[in-house]
Design a protein around this motif. Structure first.
Motif, PDB file in Angstrom:
ATOM      1  N   ASP A  66       0.836  -1.211   0.000  1.00  0.00           N
ATOM      2  CA  ASP A  66       0.000   0.000   0.000  1.00  0.00           C
ATOM      3  C   ASP A  66       0.867   1.255   0.000  1.00  0.00           C
ATOM      4  O   ASP A  66       0.582   2.221  -0.728  1.00  0.00           O
ATOM      5  CB  ASP A  66      -0.915   0.003   1.231  1.00  0.00           C
ATOM      6  N   GLN A  67       1.924   1.262   0.811  1.00  0.00           N
ATOM      7  CA  GLN A  67       2.827   2.413   0.841  1.00  0.00           C
ATOM      8  C   GLN A  67       3.528   2.585  -0.498  1.00  0.00           C
ATOM      9  O   GLN A  67       3.715   3.707  -0.984  1.00  0.00           O
ATOM     10  CB  GLN A  67       3.860   2.232   1.958  1.00  0.00           C
ATOM     11  N   MET A  68       3.927   1.452  -1.109  1.00  0.00           N
ATOM     12  CA  MET A  68       4.583   1.513  -2.406  1.00  0.00           C
ATOM     13  C   MET A  68       3.654   2.129  -3.451  1.00  0.00           C
ATOM     14  O   MET A  68       4.051   3.030  -4.208  1.00  0.00           O
ATOM     15  CB  MET A  68       5.003   0.103  -2.831  1.00  0.00           C
ATOM     16  N   GLN A  69       2.410   1.676  -3.491  1.00  0.00           N
ATOM     17  CA  GLN A  69       1.473   2.186  -4.494  1.00  0.00           C
ATOM     18  C   GLN A  69       1.145   3.652  -4.262  1.00  0.00           C
ATOM     19  O   GLN A  69       0.990   4.418  -5.220  1.00  0.00           O
ATOM     20  CB  GLN A  69       0.189   1.344  -4.484  1.00  0.00           C
ATOM     21  N   THR A  70       1.041   4.064  -3.008  1.00  0.00           N
ATOM     22  CA  THR A  70       0.796   5.471  -2.703  1.00  0.00           C
ATOM     23  C   THR A  70       1.943   6.345  -3.207  1.00  0.00           C
ATOM     24  O   THR A  70       1.730   7.414  -3.792  1.00  0.00           O
ATOM     25  CB  THR A  70       0.620   5.673  -1.189  1.00  0.00           C
ATOM     26  N   SER A  71       3.175   5.882  -2.988  1.00  0.00           N
ATOM     27  CA  SER A  71       4.344   6.634  -3.449  1.00  0.00           C
ATOM     28  C   SER A  71       4.413   6.666  -4.966  1.00  0.00           C
ATOM     29  O   SER A  71       4.766   7.687  -5.566  1.00  0.00           O
ATOM     30  CB  SER A  71       5.621   6.007  -2.879  1.00  0.00           C
ATOM     31  N   ILE A  72       4.070   5.565  -5.613  1.00  0.00           N
ATOM     32  CA  ILE A  72       4.107   5.507  -7.080  1.00  0.00           C
ATOM     33  C   ILE A  72       3.101   6.487  -7.674  1.00  0.00           C
ATOM     34  O   ILE A  72       3.374   7.161  -8.679  1.00  0.00           O
ATOM     35  CB  ILE A  72       3.825   4.067  -7.558  1.00  0.00           C
ATOM     36  N   THR A  73       1.951   6.594  -7.042  1.00  0.00           N
ATOM     37  CA  THR A  73       0.907   7.497  -7.545  1.00  0.00           C
ATOM     38  C   THR A  73       1.415   8.931  -7.665  1.00  0.00           C
ATOM     39  O   THR A  73       1.111   9.644  -8.629  1.00  0.00           O
ATOM     40  CB  THR A  73      -0.335   7.454  -6.639  1.00  0.00           C
ATOM     41  N   SER A  74       2.237   9.345  -6.702  1.00  0.00           N
ATOM     42  CA  SER A  74       2.747  10.718  -6.723  1.00  0.00           C
ATOM     43  C   SER A  74       3.804  10.931  -7.791  1.00  0.00           C
ATOM     44  O   SER A  74       4.193  12.063  -8.063  1.00  0.00           O
ATOM     45  CB  SER A  74       3.322  11.065  -5.340  1.00  0.00           C
ATOM     46  N   LEU A  75       4.289   9.848  -8.392  1.00  0.00           N
ATOM     47  CA  LEU A  75       5.348   9.961  -9.402  1.00  0.00           C
ATOM     48  C   LEU A  75       4.834   9.844 -10.827  1.00  0.00           C
ATOM     49  O   LEU A  75       5.631   9.884 -11.768  1.00  0.00           O
ATOM     50  CB  LEU A  75       6.403   8.854  -9.166  1.00  0.00           C
ATOM     51  N   ARG A  76       3.537   9.651 -11.008  1.00  0.00           N
ATOM     52  CA  ARG A  76       3.017   9.392 -12.358  1.00  0.00           C
ATOM     53  C   ARG A  76       2.914  10.684 -13.169  1.00  0.00           C
ATOM     54  O   ARG A  76       1.838  11.200 -13.468  1.00  0.00           O
ATOM     55  CB  ARG A  76       1.669   8.690 -12.271  1.00  0.00           C
ATOM     56  N   ASP A  77       4.090  11.182 -13.476  1.00  0.00           N
ATOM     57  CA  ASP A  77       4.217  12.336 -14.357  1.00  0.00           C
ATOM     58  C   ASP A  77       4.965  11.851 -15.596  1.00  0.00           C
ATOM     59  O   ASP A  77       5.902  11.057 -15.499  1.00  0.00           O
ATOM     60  CB  ASP A  77       4.988  13.448 -13.647  1.00  0.00           C
ATOM     61  N   ALA A  78       4.571  12.309 -16.766  1.00  0.00           N
ATOM     62  CA  ALA A  78       5.124  11.765 -18.018  1.00  0.00           C
ATOM     63  C   ALA A  78       6.646  11.892 -18.072  1.00  0.00           C
ATOM     64  O   ALA A  78       7.354  10.950 -18.456  1.00  0.00           O
ATOM     65  CB  ALA A  78       4.490  12.476 -19.209  1.00  0.00           C
ATOM     66  N   ILE A  79       7.185  13.046 -17.690  1.00  0.00           N
ATOM     67  CA  ILE A  79       8.631  13.246 -17.750  1.00  0.00           C
ATOM     68  C   ILE A  79       9.329  12.375 -16.708  1.00  0.00           C
ATOM     69  O   ILE A  79      10.368  11.763 -16.978  1.00  0.00           O
ATOM     70  CB  ILE A  79       8.974  14.732 -17.546  1.00  0.00           C
ATOM     71  N   LEU A  80       8.747  12.277 -15.507  1.00  0.00           N
ATOM     72  CA  LEU A  80       9.349  11.443 -14.465  1.00  0.00           C
ATOM     73  C   LEU A  80       9.368   9.978 -14.867  1.00  0.00           C
ATOM     74  O   LEU A  80      10.333   9.265 -14.621  1.00  0.00           O
ATOM     75  CB  LEU A  80       8.589  11.615 -13.147  1.00  0.00           C
ATOM     76  N   VAL A  81       8.298   9.522 -15.496  1.00  0.00           N
ATOM     77  CA  VAL A  81       8.230   8.129 -15.939  1.00  0.00           C
ATOM     78  C   VAL A  81       9.322   7.857 -16.976  1.00  0.00           C
ATOM     79  O   VAL A  81       9.990   6.821 -16.947  1.00  0.00           O
ATOM     80  CB  VAL A  81       6.840   7.799 -16.509  1.00  0.00           C
ATOM     81  N   LYS A  82       9.513   8.781 -17.887  1.00  0.00           N
ATOM     82  CA  LYS A  82      10.549   8.640 -18.913  1.00  0.00           C
ATOM     83  C   LYS A  82      11.931   8.558 -18.267  1.00  0.00           C
ATOM     84  O   LYS A  82      12.749   7.678 -18.598  1.00  0.00           O
ATOM     85  CB  LYS A  82      10.475   9.846 -19.858  1.00  0.00           C
ATOM     86  N   LEU A  83      12.215   9.459 -17.326  1.00  0.00           N
ATOM     87  CA  LEU A  83      13.506   9.455 -16.648  1.00  0.00           C
ATOM     88  C   LEU A  83      13.695   8.196 -15.825  1.00  0.00           C
ATOM     89  O   LEU A  83      14.782   7.595 -15.807  1.00  0.00           O
ATOM     90  CB  LEU A  83      13.621  10.678 -15.744  1.00  0.00           C
ATOM     91  N   ALA A  84      12.638   7.776 -15.143  1.00  0.00           N
ATOM     92  CA  ALA A  84      12.722   6.575 -14.312  1.00  0.00           C
ATOM     93  C   ALA A  84      13.033   5.351 -15.156  1.00  0.00           C
ATOM     94  O   ALA A  84      13.843   4.494 -14.769  1.00  0.00           O
ATOM     95  CB  ALA A  84      11.414   6.373 -13.545  1.00  0.00           C
ATOM     96  N   SER A  85      12.409   5.249 -16.318  1.00  0.00           N
ATOM     97  CA  SER A  85      12.661   4.111 -17.200  1.00  0.00           C
ATOM     98  C   SER A  85      14.095   4.116 -17.710  1.00  0.00           C
ATOM     99  O   SER A  85      14.747   3.076 -17.813  1.00  0.00           O
ATOM    100  CB  SER A  85      11.674   4.131 -18.375  1.00  0.00           C
ATOM    101  N   THR A  86      14.599   5.308 -18.040  1.00  0.00           N
ATOM    102  CA  THR A  86      15.985   5.421 -18.493  1.00  0.00           C
ATOM    103  C   THR A  86      16.947   4.991 -17.397  1.00  0.00           C
ATOM    104  O   THR A  86      17.899   4.231 -17.626  1.00  0.00           O
ATOM    105  CB  THR A  86      16.290   6.873 -18.906  1.00  0.00           C
ATOM    106  N   LEU A  87      16.691   5.459 -16.176  1.00  0.00           N
ATOM    107  CA  LEU A  87      17.541   5.101 -15.045  1.00  0.00           C
ATOM    108  C   LEU A  87      17.490   3.605 -14.784  1.00  0.00           C
ATOM    109  O   LEU A  87      18.516   2.962 -14.540  1.00  0.00           O
ATOM    110  CB  LEU A  87      17.096   5.867 -13.804  1.00  0.00           C
TER     111      LEU A  87
END
Length: 499
Positions: A293-314
């Protein structure tokens, strides 16, 4: 004169067709089964030249010879024909035999029919707790002498069974195993059914951290069998060198960097390794766990298109990193690096041998470290010629990426590796132009959440040749990224050469 057993096997083999080999194999195995002795060496133990070509029972029963004679008699009364004691069954003056014995010791104990553990300092009729306080329980070699065998029996000073426990195997005694677990910190499962190898390396090193040996190098040599390694035995090389070679082999074979998790003084072998086994006594730092539940809550705050792109690259860049390796005592360590921007010494109390420094770093929270090393003080306004880094050693096992390489293989061609951290910010989102890998996105965001948690860092100082040295501390260096959404701060990924 032929034995009754021999006559029975001979008669059976002659009257049955085809020949039944199983009774013969069982008889041979039974005949050559051996019993090992585990004990604390005392003064003037009988050596090979003292007993060679002699009848053991004809020798003068004085001093430690009585221990050897009683051991042999106990083994004989049990129906075994062969007994082995390290004092007199190894030619200590033969280097080749000594090296082979050290590297084979674990296997010999493992395949023994029984290992007798003699507690010379536990008096008759002792109560529970005497085993935990025995000197035997504090020696380096006795770890493998207990873990390796499948069957053990503990004997007191008068050669009576400990706690009068007459079970055929004290590894099946709940009371004795509980006492040993509490005394050693080794979990009951490992005590009863230990498997050698590289798994949980840091935990195994902790088991040995309070043990002592007469010869300094033996603190490392006594662990060869525990880790399943075969290395040269070089008495006189110093314990730092012996321990360094063992730790180097663990990292090289397994890629496990938990052996870098220690506090104390750095080794002369390599600055990322400790000078003494006691540095592993403090429990290792463990990553804080998050509920789903904590993981999903934290992921929700990161669902920005640019952040997702950077996260995938990393994610892809980290997943493609090579494992750590050693070459000529130099550790090649993949890391996420954070440049240190300021080091300031704090005023210490009179008489303190260590110095305390405040460390400021781009992208990380400020920290304090205490070290014996004298560091150059600097700030953004007052630069230094010697760069420092705080690094997060990359350990795919800790971050649950050990089995994910096949899952993201198709993503390798979708994301190109940036030339430098400054080039990782995309100008915009092009999701409509590229296929969306939802699984990669999910894994990448979970990774970012984990990277946002506290972690154990290493402080490194660059040397003149471009290599680095670790600055040892008297406590774990724990820090955290300032802003988990600032993924570009985590993009400086390098494999550093550490002396």
């Amino acid at each position: 004169m032929k034995s009754k057993e021999y006559k029975e096997i001979l008669s059976s083999s002659m009257t049955r067709a085809p020949l039944q080999t199983e009774p013969i194999e069982e008889a041979v195995a039974r005949y050559f089964s051996w019993v090992m002795l585990s004990h604390r060496w005392e003064n003037k133990e009988p050596l090979l030249h003292d007993i060679q070509d002699k009848v053991i029972y004809d020798l003068d029963p004085v001093g430690t010879m009585v221990k050897l004679q009683t051991f042999c008699k106990t083994v004989r009364d049990m129906g075994h024909r062969w007994a082995w004691s390290d004092t007199c069954c190894i030619d200590q003056n033969n280097h080749v035999e000594l090296q082979r014995s050290v590297n084979s010791m674990f296997v010999w104990y493992r395949h023994s029919a029984l290992t007798i553990i003699y507690l010379s300092d536990v008096p008759p009729s002792s109560k529970a707790g005497a085993l935990a306080n025995s000197t035997w329980n504090k020696r380096g070699w006795t770890i493998q002498e207990f873990l390796a065998p499948n069957v053990v029996l503990f004997y007191q000073a008068d050669w009576t069974l400990y706690l009068d426990d007459r079970s055929p195997n004290h590894k099946e005694s709940v009371g004795i195993m509980q006492e040993l677990e509490e005394a050693t910190g080794i979990d009951a499962e490992a005590l009863v059914a230990f498997r050698p190898g590289m798994s949980v390396a840091r935990e195994k090193l902790r088991w040995a951290s309070t043990r002592v040996t007469t010869l300094q190098e033996d603190i490392a040599y006594s662990l060869f069998g525990i880790f399943g390694v075969h290395l040269p035995v070089i008495y006189g090389e110093t314990k730092q060198n012996a321990l360094g070679r063992l730790l180097q082999e663990i990292v090289a074979q397994s890629g496990d960097i938990t052996a870098l998790d220690w506090v104390g003084r750095s080794s002369e072998f390599n600055s990322c390794l400790p000078a003494d086994i006691t540095s592993y006594n403090p429990p290792p730092y463990t990553l804080p766990s998050l509920s789903e539940d904590q993981m999903q809550t934290s992921i929700t705050s990161l669902r920005d298109a640019i952040l997702v792109k950077l996260a995938s690259t990393l994610y892809v860049r980290l997943d493609n990193l090579n494992t750590p390796r050693f070459a000529n005592r130099r550790l090649h360590l993949p890391c996420i690096t954070f440049p240190v921007t300021a080091i300031r010494r704090r005023r210490s109390q009179n008489g303190e041998s260590c110095l305390t420094y405040e460390i400021k770093t781009d992208g990380l929270q400020d920290i304090l470290i205490t070290t014996e090393d004298k560091l150059v003080q600097f700030s953004r306004a007052r630069s230094t010629r010697q760069p420092f880094l705080l690094v997060r050693p990359w350990n795919r096992y800790d971050l649950e990426l050990s089995d994910l390489s096949d899952e993201v293989q198709s993503a390798d061609d979708d994301w190109s590796e940036p030339e430098s951290p400054s080039n990782t910010l995309p100008s915009g989102c092009h999701a409509e132009d590229e296929p969306v890998n939802l699984e990669l996105q999910s894994l990448s965001l979970r990774l970012i959440v984990r990277l946002g948690q506290h972690f154990g860092a290493l402080l490194l100082a660059q040397q003149r040749g471009g290599e680095y040295k670790r600055i040892a501390s008297d406590h774990n260096i724990i820090t955290q990224v300032r802003d988990v959404t600032s993924i570009h701060d985590m993009m400086d990924i390098r494999t550093l050469e550490i002396l």
